[in-house]
Design an enzyme around this catalytic site. Structure first.
Site, PDB file in Angstrom:
ATOM      1  N   ASN A 146     -13.340  10.161  -0.827  1.00  0.00           N
ATOM      2  CA  ASN A 146     -14.026   9.147  -1.622  1.00  0.00           C
ATOM      3  C   ASN A 146     -13.823   7.825  -0.916  1.00  0.00           C
ATOM      4  OD1 ASN A 146     -14.775  10.876  -3.763  1.00  0.00           O
ATOM      5  ND2 ASN A 146     -12.733  10.687  -4.657  1.00  0.00           N
ATOM      6  N   CYS A 170       0.837  -1.204   0.000  1.00  0.00           N
ATOM      7  CA  CYS A 170       0.000   0.000   0.000  1.00  0.00           C
ATOM      8  C   CYS A 170       0.873   1.255   0.000  1.00  0.00           C
ATOM      9  CB  CYS A 170      -0.903  -0.007   1.230  1.00  0.00           C
ATOM     10  SG  CYS A 170      -1.674   1.597   1.560  1.00  0.00           S
ATOM     11  N   CYS A 211       0.539   3.347   3.483  1.00  0.00           N
ATOM     12  CA  CYS A 211       0.930   2.839   4.802  1.00  0.00           C
ATOM     13  C   CYS A 211       2.253   3.489   5.245  1.00  0.00           C
ATOM     14  CB  CYS A 211       1.078   1.320   4.760  1.00  0.00           C
ATOM     15  SG  CYS A 211      -0.481   0.433   5.019  1.00  0.00           S
ATOM     16  N   GLN A 247      -8.802  13.744   0.647  1.00  0.00           N
ATOM     17  CA  GLN A 247      -8.011  14.630  -0.195  1.00  0.00           C
ATOM     18  C   GLN A 247      -8.367  16.087   0.074  1.00  0.00           C
ATOM     19  OE1 GLN A 247      -7.549  13.531  -4.361  1.00  0.00           O
ATOM     20  NE2 GLN A 247      -8.734  11.665  -4.028  1.00  0.00           N
ATOM     21  N   HIS A 304      -4.050   0.369   8.101  1.00  0.00           N
ATOM     22  CA  HIS A 304      -4.579   0.101   6.763  1.00  0.00           C
ATOM     23  C   HIS A 304      -5.998  -0.467   6.826  1.00  0.00           C
ATOM     24  CE1 HIS A 304      -4.142  -0.740   2.457  1.00  0.00           C
ATOM     25  NE2 HIS A 304      -4.667  -1.926   2.667  1.00  0.00           N
ATOM     26  N   HIS A 355      -6.862   2.178   2.000  1.00  0.00           N
ATOM     27  CA  HIS A 355      -6.285   2.796   3.200  1.00  0.00           C
ATOM     28  C   HIS A 355      -7.085   4.060   3.523  1.00  0.00           C
ATOM     29  CE1 HIS A 355      -2.656   3.246   5.870  1.00  0.00           C
ATOM     30  NE2 HIS A 355      -3.304   4.377   6.056  1.00  0.00           N
ATOM     31  N   HIS A 370      -8.257   7.400   3.823  1.00  0.00           N
ATOM     32  CA  HIS A 370      -7.648   8.678   3.443  1.00  0.00           C
ATOM     33  C   HIS A 370      -8.657   9.589   2.762  1.00  0.00           C
ATOM     34  CE1 HIS A 370      -7.597   6.781  -0.534  1.00  0.00           C
ATOM     35  NE2 HIS A 370      -7.298   7.960  -1.054  1.00  0.00           N
ATOM     36  N   SER A 391      -9.059   4.800  -5.137  1.00  0.00           N
ATOM     37  CA  SER A 391      -8.029   3.947  -5.713  1.00  0.00           C
ATOM     38  C   SER A 391      -7.229   3.166  -4.665  1.00  0.00           C
ATOM     39  CB  SER A 391      -7.082   4.782  -6.593  1.00  0.00           C
ATOM     40  OG  SER A 391      -6.681   5.940  -5.916  1.00  0.00           O
TER      41      SER A 391
HETATM   42  O1  LIG Z   1      -7.592  10.912  -6.680  1.00  0.00           O
HETATM   43  P1  LIG Z   1      -8.146   9.545  -6.826  1.00  0.00           P
HETATM   44  O2  LIG Z   1      -8.724   8.998  -5.543  1.00  0.00           O
HETATM   45  O3  LIG Z   1      -7.206   8.595  -7.488  1.00  0.00           O
HETATM   46  O4  LIG Z   1      -9.353   9.710  -7.875  1.00  0.00           O
HETATM   47  C1  LIG Z   1     -10.712   9.764  -7.555  1.00  0.00           C
HETATM   48  O5  LIG Z   1     -11.072  11.027  -6.982  1.00  0.00           O
HETATM   49  C2  LIG Z   1     -10.904  12.174  -7.811  1.00  0.00           C
HETATM   50  C3  LIG Z   1     -11.438  13.385  -7.060  1.00  0.00           C
HETATM   51  O6  LIG Z   1     -12.792  13.253  -6.726  1.00  0.00           O
HETATM   52  C4  LIG Z   1     -11.608  12.001  -9.152  1.00  0.00           C
HETATM   53  O7  LIG Z   1     -11.237  13.069 -10.012  1.00  0.00           O
HETATM   54  C5  LIG Z   1     -11.227  10.681  -9.824  1.00  0.00           C
HETATM   55  O8  LIG Z   1     -12.014  10.500 -10.995  1.00  0.00           O
HETATM   56  C6  LIG Z   1     -11.478   9.526  -8.843  1.00  0.00           C
HETATM   57  O9  LIG Z   1     -11.092   8.294  -9.429  1.00  0.00           O
END
Ligand SMILES: O=P(O)(O)O[C@H]1O[C@H](CO)[C@@H](O)[C@H](O)[C@H]1O
Ligand SMILES: O=P(O)(O)O[C@H]1O[C@H](CO)[C@@H](O)[C@H](O)[C@H]1O
Lengths: 340, 340
Positions: A154, A51, A54, A169, A114, A165, A167, A162
């Site tokens: 997300n 990961c 991690c 943004q 994780h 873990h 997290h 993706s």
């Molecule tokens: O940044 P990540 O987690 O790889 O990507 C994810 O979140 C982003 C922000 O919402 C989006 O633009 C991507 O399409 C989604 O796959």
């Protein structure tokens, strides 16, 4: 036959954005033969050597994570926004218009573990995430070229996440994106007219009606908005009017962490799985102007509708017309409240 | 370092809606460990006895389909809108607002053949679908309580399509949904100011620049809009200014069918699979008013980004901020044009 919100198709106005949503209460019964999504059910190890989030591991960009023990933040190695973007733009006939956009994308690990998600974490540890969100909001808002800070998460592969873990943004940028720009206008207009915030008055109505409240504490209320789009969409609203994490009190930070914990624990009970969603905080723009009507809140947009694998698709009509929902916000709130 | 649309993050203005999209040209290279979707690859029979859309079969609502040989339309047994909805509304403090919504939902089978999709059909047979769309638009627009008609198709299980039999839908209703309402305003303002339609002038620029054109014929142009959100989003625009299928000529109907055929054939070549999308026609509202600035067009919103199984997720930032894309519209148009 009298019109009934619980029975008949209708449109609801989103007072916060000015948009509308089509509500079709009767439609939950239609048969389903379409796609079911995979739902992650594995048990994850506390530490995963493969990961890139991690502690101690190497990231895709080649850097090494420190052996962090609480939260950890770093600049996204593949950020959609970049600090180095040169100024400029493009224009043709008033119909083609583009503007360069500077910004910073960061990733925030909520925990070194994780195998956890927010509902698995102690309130005290979620509070550390809130502290980090606050620090980041304050740091970023000091930068001249950052006028808006979007903190979000997300969760779940169904949400394009993706990496499992825990997290979130932060995308911070020069311009104010479309959604907060709509909320800014609506909140500004309301405040100018009434000298109270739109969400204070809205909250008062919700607390009186009690139909869409999910759970509350001393400083925050979790509710399904009257104009919710996603089946189990919720909003965490502060009781007190303040615009951002720079104005939150210590007691409110604890209460905010408590609300996040309570809500996400409820979510995981809806279909007995780790409940996927996108969530994010809508705070006052950091453009150096006063935004007295901006009322701090956090949105949760979970996609599941019928089961652990069947989500609401925002497709054809929704893309070309406007969002549509099948169960009423009142039904959704009832269901969530029953899981407290 | 000079600002470059092909290199640097920027925002583009959607002249048709007034919204913005964030474009991150450099971001296509980021690694992907997230969800891949199932892609339907089975060969289907020409007739499926279990399909509720095949000729002669029984539908979920209990009715039997006629043994139709070309197209077939019926009222959706589980429509989100209903004709019988009583008038009424709900209001509280100006913040809770709902309005009853009357409407009609229909399903249109494009062909009796269970195994076809639009790109597999002859242009002459697609033309029959166009004829039916026209008849339906005209019939529905005669109804007093129908002020807007949305014709659309959801294709592919990834788009929440509940049955692979080639079909689309019509949702016709009393109010104008959010997306066409935005387009109406933008087109109206432009027409009032310039006495030409926004899309006529836009088309002239695109035909001159040639950077985003995919394919053309005598009466229609297929292009990737400058402000496209979805990776391979396109728009079919009529060369002549007219507002709806009530004003289309016979030659234009053939050409429209031809454009749909050409575009969908190209789409299927992008990843060598039956390319999923939501598509729909934006036509003038049927509210009895003149809409001289409304310019007939059809949108295609396909979700795939990287491969037959990896789509663009419109999640966290996109839901809370605004849509974001990773490859430029120019790159996408190049790719599509290369498949003609
Ligand atoms: O940044 P990540 O987690 O790889 O990507 C994810 O979140 C982003 C922000 O919402 C989006 O633009 C991507 O399409 C989604 O796959
Ligand atoms: O009517 P269908 O094909 O069953 O349903 C599909 O299209 C509808 C219209 O875009 C959406 O509201 C549904 O979420 C989607 O699953």
């Amino acid at each position: 036959m009298a019109f009934d919100l619980a029975e008949h198709p209708h449109r609801r106005y989103n007072a916060l954005t000015g948009d509308w949503v089509l509500v079709s209460p009767h439609r939950a019964k239609r048969p389903w033969q379409g796609q079911q999504e995979e739902v992650e059910k594995e048990t994850r190890p506390e530490y995963d050597p493969t990961c890139y989030l991690c502690p101690g591991n190497e990231r895709a960009g080649g850097q090494q994570n420190p052996p962090y023990t609480e939260t950890f933040v770093f600049n996204n190695d593949f950020g959609a926004l970049q600090e180095s973007t040169p100024a400029g733009g493009f224009e043709k006939g008033g119909l083609l218009q583009a503007e360069s956009e500077r910004g910073i994308c960061k990733v925030i690990c909520f925990s070194p573990r994780h195998d956890l998600t927010l509902p698995d974490m102690e309130v005290a540890d979620i509070r550390k995430v809130v502290d980090l969100w606050q620090r980041e909001y304050e740091e970023l808002s000091k930068l001249d070229f950052i006028n808006y800070v979007q903190i979000f998460e997300n969760k779940g592969i169904i949400m394009g996440c993706s990496n499992p873990h825990p997290h979130g943004q932060i995308w911070a940028q020069s311009s104010i994106p479309v959604e907060p720009a709509k909320e800014l206008l609506q909140q500004q207009n309301y405040f100018t007219k009434n000298n109270r915030s739109l969400l204070s008055d809205y909250l008062a109505i919700e607390l009186e009606e009690k139909k869409r409240i999910v759970v509350e504490n001393e400083h925050f209320v979790v509710l399904v908005p009257f104009w919710a789009v996603w089946p189990f969409e919720t909003m965490i609203v502060s009781r007190r009017l303040f615009g951002s994490l720079s104005q939150i009190t210590e007691a409110e930070k604890d209460a905010f962490a408590d609300s996040i914990k309570k809500l996400t624990v409820i979510y995981d009970k809806v279909f007995n799985i780790s409940f996927p969603y996108s969530a994010g905080i809508h705070q006052a723009p950091t453009d150096g102007q006063e935004h007295p009507g901006w009322h701090f809140h956090m949105h949760f947009y979970p996609p599941l509708l019928r089961s652990a694998t069947i989500k609401k698709f925002m497709v054809g009509y929704e893309m070309l017309g406007n969002p549509q929902r099948d169960i009423t916000p009142e039904t959704a709130a009832d269901r969530l409240r029953g899981l407290v």
